[in-house]
Design a protein around this motif. Structure first.
Motif, PDB file in Angstrom:
ATOM      1  N   VAL A  24       0.861  -1.183   0.000  1.00  0.00           N
ATOM      2  CA  VAL A  24       0.000   0.000   0.000  1.00  0.00           C
ATOM      3  C   VAL A  24       0.896   1.231   0.000  1.00  0.00           C
ATOM      4  O   VAL A  24       1.727   1.394   0.906  1.00  0.00           O
ATOM      5  CB  VAL A  24      -0.934   0.043   1.217  1.00  0.00           C
ATOM      6  CG1 VAL A  24      -1.661   1.393   1.282  1.00  0.00           C
ATOM      7  CG2 VAL A  24      -1.954  -1.082   1.152  1.00  0.00           C
ATOM      8  N   ILE A  25       0.748   2.059  -1.017  1.00  0.00           N
ATOM      9  CA  ILE A  25       1.477   3.317  -1.106  1.00  0.00           C
ATOM     10  C   ILE A  25       0.619   4.406  -0.477  1.00  0.00           C
ATOM     11  O   ILE A  25      -0.442   4.743  -0.987  1.00  0.00           O
ATOM     12  CB  ILE A  25       1.773   3.701  -2.568  1.00  0.00           C
ATOM     13  CG1 ILE A  25       2.566   2.615  -3.272  1.00  0.00           C
ATOM     14  CG2 ILE A  25       2.483   5.046  -2.647  1.00  0.00           C
ATOM     15  CD1 ILE A  25       2.686   2.837  -4.787  1.00  0.00           C
ATOM     16  N   HIS A  26       1.067   4.946   0.640  1.00  0.00           N
ATOM     17  CA  HIS A  26       0.385   6.098   1.220  1.00  0.00           C
ATOM     18  C   HIS A  26       0.961   7.367   0.610  1.00  0.00           C
ATOM     19  O   HIS A  26       2.168   7.474   0.378  1.00  0.00           O
ATOM     20  CB  HIS A  26       0.562   6.138   2.735  1.00  0.00           C
ATOM     21  CG  HIS A  26       0.385   7.518   3.299  1.00  0.00           C
ATOM     22  ND1 HIS A  26       1.465   8.339   3.634  1.00  0.00           N
ATOM     23  CD2 HIS A  26      -0.730   8.268   3.541  1.00  0.00           C
ATOM     24  CE1 HIS A  26       1.012   9.496   4.074  1.00  0.00           C
ATOM     25  NE2 HIS A  26      -0.311   9.483   4.026  1.00  0.00           N
ATOM     26  N   TYR A  27       0.083   8.335   0.343  1.00  0.00           N
ATOM     27  CA  TYR A  27       0.537   9.643  -0.121  1.00  0.00           C
ATOM     28  C   TYR A  27      -0.295  10.714   0.566  1.00  0.00           C
ATOM     29  O   TYR A  27      -1.399  10.444   1.047  1.00  0.00           O
ATOM     30  CB  TYR A  27       0.407   9.764  -1.647  1.00  0.00           C
ATOM     31  CG  TYR A  27      -1.016   9.809  -2.152  1.00  0.00           C
ATOM     32  CD1 TYR A  27      -1.660  11.017  -2.393  1.00  0.00           C
ATOM     33  CD2 TYR A  27      -1.747   8.631  -2.385  1.00  0.00           C
ATOM     34  CE1 TYR A  27      -2.973  11.070  -2.849  1.00  0.00           C
ATOM     35  CE2 TYR A  27      -3.050   8.667  -2.832  1.00  0.00           C
ATOM     36  CZ  TYR A  27      -3.656   9.891  -3.071  1.00  0.00           C
ATOM     37  OH  TYR A  27      -4.965   9.931  -3.509  1.00  0.00           O
ATOM     38  N   ASN A  28       0.249  11.919   0.597  1.00  0.00           N
ATOM     39  CA  ASN A  28      -0.469  13.039   1.202  1.00  0.00           C
ATOM     40  C   ASN A  28      -1.273  13.782   0.157  1.00  0.00           C
ATOM     41  O   ASN A  28      -2.501  13.679   0.102  1.00  0.00           O
ATOM     42  CB  ASN A  28       0.501  13.978   1.912  1.00  0.00           C
ATOM     43  CG  ASN A  28      -0.182  15.210   2.491  1.00  0.00           C
ATOM     44  OD1 ASN A  28      -1.408  15.238   2.639  1.00  0.00           O
ATOM     45  ND2 ASN A  28       0.584  16.228   2.809  1.00  0.00           N
ATOM     46  N   SER A  29      -0.597  14.525  -0.736  1.00  0.00           N
ATOM     47  CA  SER A  29      -1.308  15.367  -1.700  1.00  0.00           C
ATOM     48  C   SER A  29      -1.002  15.051  -3.154  1.00  0.00           C
ATOM     49  O   SER A  29      -1.759  15.430  -4.035  1.00  0.00           O
ATOM     50  CB  SER A  29      -0.977  16.847  -1.435  1.00  0.00           C
ATOM     51  OG  SER A  29       0.421  17.064  -1.524  1.00  0.00           O
ATOM     52  N   ASP A  30       0.110  14.353  -3.420  1.00  0.00           N
ATOM     53  CA  ASP A  30       0.527  14.124  -4.808  1.00  0.00           C
ATOM     54  C   ASP A  30      -0.033  12.800  -5.323  1.00  0.00           C
ATOM     55  O   ASP A  30       0.672  11.797  -5.455  1.00  0.00           O
ATOM     56  CB  ASP A  30       2.048  14.150  -4.911  1.00  0.00           C
ATOM     57  CG  ASP A  30       2.531  14.312  -6.344  1.00  0.00           C
ATOM     58  OD1 ASP A  30       1.725  14.080  -7.272  1.00  0.00           O
ATOM     59  OD2 ASP A  30       3.704  14.677  -6.541  1.00  0.00           O
ATOM     60  N   GLU A  31      -1.322  12.806  -5.632  1.00  0.00           N
ATOM     61  CA  GLU A  31      -1.964  11.600  -6.143  1.00  0.00           C
ATOM     62  C   GLU A  31      -1.367  11.184  -7.476  1.00  0.00           C
ATOM     63  O   GLU A  31      -1.249   9.984  -7.775  1.00  0.00           O
ATOM     64  CB  GLU A  31      -3.467  11.831  -6.302  1.00  0.00           C
ATOM     65  CG  GLU A  31      -4.226  10.611  -6.821  1.00  0.00           C
ATOM     66  CD  GLU A  31      -5.718  10.843  -6.930  1.00  0.00           C
ATOM     67  OE1 GLU A  31      -6.417   9.930  -7.418  1.00  0.00           O
ATOM     68  OE2 GLU A  31      -6.186  11.930  -6.530  1.00  0.00           O
ATOM     69  N   THR A  32      -0.959  12.159  -8.289  1.00  0.00           N
ATOM     70  CA  THR A  32      -0.388  11.846  -9.597  1.00  0.00           C
ATOM     71  C   THR A  32       0.858  10.988  -9.455  1.00  0.00           C
ATOM     72  O   THR A  32       1.031   9.995 -10.173  1.00  0.00           O
ATOM     73  CB  THR A  32      -0.047  13.139 -10.355  1.00  0.00           C
ATOM     74  OG1 THR A  32      -1.244  13.897 -10.549  1.00  0.00           O
ATOM     75  CG2 THR A  32       0.581  12.827 -11.709  1.00  0.00           C
ATOM     76  N   ALA A  33       1.737  11.361  -8.530  1.00  0.00           N
ATOM     77  CA  ALA A  33       2.960  10.586  -8.321  1.00  0.00           C
ATOM     78  C   ALA A  33       2.640   9.187  -7.813  1.00  0.00           C
ATOM     79  O   ALA A  33       3.258   8.198  -8.238  1.00  0.00           O
ATOM     80  CB  ALA A  33       3.871  11.311  -7.337  1.00  0.00           C
ATOM     81  N   ALA A  34       1.671   9.081  -6.902  1.00  0.00           N
ATOM     82  CA  ALA A  34       1.303   7.771  -6.364  1.00  0.00           C
ATOM     83  C   ALA A  34       0.727   6.872  -7.448  1.00  0.00           C
ATOM     84  O   ALA A  34       1.081   5.689  -7.553  1.00  0.00           O
ATOM     85  CB  ALA A  34       0.303   7.944  -5.221  1.00  0.00           C
ATOM     86  N   ARG A  35      -0.155   7.422  -8.271  1.00  0.00           N
ATOM     87  CA  ARG A  35      -0.760   6.623  -9.336  1.00  0.00           C
ATOM     88  C   ARG A  35       0.277   6.244 -10.386  1.00  0.00           C
ATOM     89  O   ARG A  35       0.238   5.135 -10.943  1.00  0.00           O
ATOM     90  CB  ARG A  35      -1.918   7.383  -9.978  1.00  0.00           C
ATOM     91  CG  ARG A  35      -3.133   7.511  -9.076  1.00  0.00           C
ATOM     92  CD  ARG A  35      -4.394   7.869  -9.814  1.00  0.00           C
ATOM     93  NE  ARG A  35      -5.522   7.933  -8.897  1.00  0.00           N
ATOM     94  CZ  ARG A  35      -6.183   6.873  -8.447  1.00  0.00           C
ATOM     95  NH1 ARG A  35      -5.823   5.652  -8.846  1.00  0.00           N
ATOM     96  NH2 ARG A  35      -7.202   7.018  -7.617  1.00  0.00           N
ATOM     97  N   SER A  36       1.197   7.145 -10.663  1.00  0.00           N
ATOM     98  CA  SER A  36       2.245   6.847 -11.638  1.00  0.00           C
ATOM     99  C   SER A  36       3.107   5.681 -11.161  1.00  0.00           C
ATOM    100  O   SER A  36       3.444   4.775 -11.939  1.00  0.00           O
ATOM    101  CB  SER A  36       3.108   8.089 -11.865  1.00  0.00           C
ATOM    102  OG  SER A  36       4.175   7.813 -12.735  1.00  0.00           O
ATOM    103  N   LEU A  37       3.464   5.682  -9.876  1.00  0.00           N
ATOM    104  CA  LEU A  37       4.262   4.591  -9.325  1.00  0.00           C
ATOM    105  C   LEU A  37       3.472   3.287  -9.339  1.00  0.00           C
ATOM    106  O   LEU A  37       4.014   2.228  -9.683  1.00  0.00           O
ATOM    107  CB  LEU A  37       4.702   4.945  -7.907  1.00  0.00           C
ATOM    108  CG  LEU A  37       5.553   3.913  -7.173  1.00  0.00           C
ATOM    109  CD1 LEU A  37       6.820   3.576  -7.957  1.00  0.00           C
ATOM    110  CD2 LEU A  37       5.910   4.426  -5.775  1.00  0.00           C
ATOM    111  N   ALA A  38       2.208   3.353  -8.971  1.00  0.00           N
ATOM    112  CA  ALA A  38       1.368   2.156  -8.980  1.00  0.00           C
ATOM    113  C   ALA A  38       1.239   1.596 -10.396  1.00  0.00           C
ATOM    114  O   ALA A  38       1.307   0.372 -10.606  1.00  0.00           O
ATOM    115  CB  ALA A  38      -0.006   2.474  -8.399  1.00  0.00           C
TER     116      ALA A  38
END
Length: 251
Positions: free
Chosen positions: A39-53
């Protein structure tokens, strides 16, 4: 059978806070490579989290949460559990180097509050959630990313940061001592300078020249250490703090 299917972390379900970029992203990549569900937790940068996923594909979920806000940790933990069914390894990586200057009473107070909440209390709240769940699951692992500042203190403008990281270090030791009999392992990793997007512009040439290896620690070095500890291959390291500073700070 893929490499991940027989990797050392196959079957592990891991929450990485602050996992969308920097050290956290490197940790996520290493854990996923070794077979974990993450599970990748992120604060505000959803774009970066989705890109990594998207980069990693299967066995990855993303969950938002602002850990600077009290109460978020418990909501995040429940969301992570729901995403994977359970969590057996917690990586407390999220944090920030927040100033607390002495010469401004307002900034001093707000800096202490912000540092304690993000760098200590949120991590402690997630540890509490893990300590409630892990014994019933047969155990689990907690890896807290602290800092060399936890040992030596930080500079004059960041006293609260060093104090918060020192508290996290002490918490880790207490968990290892108090919950080892219930199958819970706890480790601390204390990096010095690490090469990330946030730190790249802050490292002056004279600082770099003074480092024994003449280079800043790559985030991948931290990630490999996290992957090793997550594997349980050296259980009796529990309670230990592993420094990763390239000999810039040696205890």
């Amino acid at each position: 059978m893929t490499t991940a299917d027989r990797g050392p972390l196959c079957g592990r379900k891991i929450l990485v806070t602050g996992g969308s970029k920097g050290i956290g992203a490197a940790i996520v990549r290493a854990l996923h490579r070794d077979g974990a569900d993450v599970v990748i937790h992120y604060n505000s940068d959803e774009t970066a989290a989705r890109s990594l996923a998207d980069e990693l594909g299967e066995r990855v979920r993303i969950v938002p949460g602002d850990l600077s806000r009290p109460g978020t940790a418990e909501t995040l933990w429940e969301a992570a559990r729901a995403a994977l069914g359970s969590i057996d390894t917690l990586i407390n990586n999220a944090g920030a180097w927040i100033a607390s200057p002495v010469d401004d009473a307002g900034e001093w107070s707000s800096g202490w509050s912000a540092n304690l909440q993000l760098n200590l209390i949120a991590a402690a709240d997630l540890c509490r959630c893990a300590l409630v769940d892990f014994p019933a699951q047969g155990g689990g692992s907690i890896i807290n990313i602290t800092s060399r500042s936890a040992h030596r203190g930080d500079d004059a403008a960041h006293l609260a940061y060093g104090a918060a990281k020192g508290g996290l270090l002490s918490l880790t030791k207490g968990i290892a001592r108090g919950y080892g009999g219930q199958g819970v392992l706890a480790y601390a990793i204390s990096p010095g300078w690490v090469k990330t997007g946030l730190s790249a512009g802050a490292i002056a040439d004279d600082v770099l020249a003074g480092l024994p290896l003449r280079e800043v620690t790559p985030p991948e070095d931290v990630a490999e250490l996290v992957a090793f500890l997550s594997s349980g291959r050296s259980r009796h390291l529990t309670g230990s703090t592993l420094d990763i500073t390239g000999a810039d700070y040696v205890r």
